[in-house]
Design an enzyme around this catalytic site. Structure first.
Site, PDB file in Angstrom:
ATOM      1  N   LYS A 177       0.829  -1.210   0.000  1.00 25.36           N
ATOM      2  CA  LYS A 177       0.000   0.000   0.000  1.00 25.36           C
ATOM      3  C   LYS A 177       0.868   1.268   0.000  1.00 25.36           C
ATOM      4  O   LYS A 177       2.090   1.185   0.073  1.00 25.36           O
ATOM      5  CB  LYS A 177      -0.955  -0.029   1.197  1.00 25.36           C
ATOM      6  CG  LYS A 177      -1.909  -1.238   1.189  1.00 25.36           C
ATOM      7  CD  LYS A 177      -2.766  -1.260  -0.048  1.00 25.36           C
ATOM      8  CE  LYS A 177      -3.961  -2.173  -0.078  1.00 25.36           C
ATOM      9  NZ  LYS A 177      -3.982  -3.490   0.439  1.00 25.36           N
TER      10      LYS A 177
HETATM   11  C1  LIG Z   1      -5.392  -4.319   0.750  1.00 29.57           C
HETATM   12  C2  LIG Z   1      -6.841  -4.131   0.778  1.00 29.57           C
HETATM   13  C3  LIG Z   1      -7.643  -4.598   1.829  1.00 29.57           C
HETATM   14  C4  LIG Z   1      -7.110  -5.476   2.923  1.00 29.57           C
HETATM   15  O1  LIG Z   1      -6.118  -4.894   3.652  1.00 29.57           O
HETATM   16  P1  LIG Z   1      -5.338  -5.757   4.758  1.00 29.57           P
HETATM   17  O2  LIG Z   1      -4.647  -4.688   5.560  1.00 29.57           O
HETATM   18  O3  LIG Z   1      -4.383  -6.633   4.014  1.00 29.57           O
HETATM   19  O4  LIG Z   1      -6.330  -6.512   5.538  1.00 29.57           O
HETATM   20  C5  LIG Z   1      -8.986  -4.296   1.820  1.00 29.57           C
HETATM   21  N1  LIG Z   1      -9.542  -3.606   0.820  1.00 29.57           N
HETATM   22  C6  LIG Z   1      -8.814  -3.171  -0.224  1.00 29.57           C
HETATM   23  C7  LIG Z   1      -9.488  -2.387  -1.300  1.00 29.57           C
HETATM   24  C8  LIG Z   1      -7.452  -3.436  -0.288  1.00 29.57           C
HETATM   25  O5  LIG Z   1      -6.741  -3.013  -1.348  1.00 29.57           O
END
Ligand SMILES: *Cc1c(COP(=O)(O)O)cnc(C)c1O
Length: 379
Positions: A177
């Site tokens: 992210k």
């Molecule tokens: C990465 C992501 C998640 C999940 O995030 P985690 O921290 O890995 O649980 C949820 N929604 C979207 C749109 C994502 O890109």
């Protein structure tokens, strides 16, 4: 290999980790609290709650808002599966909504309206690729239908306005992210009572935490609601505090690289559609492009890989994943299916240079000529 995404970690994060370890207090301490306050300020919110992941954040939000069995929740199918999974965790039913179009692959309010029933309780927006959904439109929609408004803001940390669209928002600090704590997440909610409830539910529903019991010299605690272990630890918060200081700069770099992509792709790959537009407010989490309908995506992915360019797909539509198709057969979302069939995600992260972008655009142009018959005719 030029990767689709890459965490930006260095000496500052290492030093912060060492300091957290040396402090002797490794979970739910001052660093987690400072991280929450700093994250809240960045998003013009009063407070935030740090948790173990965005998935945990979504679950906690729905749990605390009382969404449960018998309720329906509108969700995009063009999202990571966690958005819909969280709805199932609380026993509610995810109702998949189509995207507006290939140029605006965000949840369509018109389709959402068609899918509202007397059981619809909430809507979860997802700022796909970091590109913000329309705040006023969705606020008006939620108000007119009496729905809870939730953001899955995993793609858009650090952008003004994100996190305060509606009742609550979930963020992700997973390794790919815009900022990372390896694993991690956060919640912002406008409701103080909900904030406190979520804070308690994050740690088993306990009225005090280990630190508070140490400081108050009282070992007593009570449990007032059903909770989970969704805590963030001090090591992650230490890394997160460093990353937060850099996030705005990284998002700027991402924007410059995205704009450079738009110009280069327009010159070199005119048959490729770049969703949204140059002035759309975005955290530029992803660089999605839509390939011409005829092109064969897999050979193109292999061609790019041979030239040192990793690409991927965002996303396989959730309603087409085996688990969801088995539970909810027969769903048709034409715009989402068309988009997901043609989408290709190009590398985008702050360690890239404009020259890297040129290389990707050139490689994509070559690849299209090599793998797509229509491109040869055009050329
Ligand atoms: C990465 C992501 C998640 C999940 O995030 P985690 O921290 O890995 O649980 C949820 N929604 C979207 C749109 C994502 O890109």
């Amino acid at each position: 290999m030029l990767l689709v995404s890459e965490p930006a970690l260095g000496i500052d994060e290492k030093e912060a980790l060492v300091a957290a370890i040396d402090s002797g207090w490794i979970t739910m301490g001052d660093r987690v609290r400072e991280f929450e306050q700093t994250f809240a300020r960045m998003h013009d919110a009063e407070d935030s709650v740090a948790v173990g992941s965005c998935t945990a954040a979504l679950h906690l939000i729905l749990h605390a808002l009382g969404v449960g069995p018998g309720d329906e929740v509108l969700v995009p199918s063009l999202t990571f599966v966690a958005t819909a999974n969280a709805v199932l965790y609380v026993g509610a039913r995810p109702v998949f909504v189509d995207v507006q179009s290939g140029t605006v692959p965000l949840m369509s309010a018109a389709d959402a309206l068609r899918k509202c029933t007397s059981r619809t309780k909430a809507v979860i927006l997802m700022h796909f690729g970091g590109y913000l959904a329309d705040r006023e439109e969705w606020q008006a929609f939620a108000r007119s239908k009496g729905l809870l408004l939730i953001e899955d803001a995993a793609h858009a940390p650090g952008v003004k306005g994100v996190g305060t669209f509606g009742d609550a928002a979930a963020f992700s600090f997973y390794g790919n992210k815009n900022m990372t704590t390896a694993e991690g997440g956060a919640i912002i909610t406008r409701h103080r009572i909900l904030n406190d409830m979520i804070k308690r539910a994050r740690s088993h529903g306990m009225t005090t935490n280990t630190r508070q019991r140490l400081v108050s010299r009282s070992p007593e605690y009570d449990v007032t609601l059903l909770g989970f272990n969704y805590r963030m630890d001090e090591l992650r918060a230490a890394v997160g505090l460093v990353q937060l200081r850099k996030l705005t700069g990284w998002n700027d770099t991402r924007r410059h690289l995205s704009l450079h992509y738009r110009r280069r792709l327009a010159e070199r790959c005119p048959s490729v559609l770049v969703p949204f537009n140059a002035s759309w407010v975005s955290a530029h989490h992803l660089m999605p492009v839509l390939l011409p309908a005829a092109s064969a995506r897999q050979p193109l992915i292999e061609h790019l890989s041979k030239r040192g360019v990793q690409t991927t797909i965002h996303y396989p539509p959730v309603h087409r994943l085996t688990f969801y198709q088995d539970q909810y057969p027969g769903i048709s979302l034409p715009n989402t299916e068309d988009f997901c069939g043609r989408e290709l995600t190009l590398p985008l992260h702050p360690a890239m240079t404009p020259a890297d972008v040129d290389h990707v655009a050139d490689s994509l142009a070559d690849g299209l000529r090599a793998t797509c018959p229509a491109e040869v005719e055009q050329a």
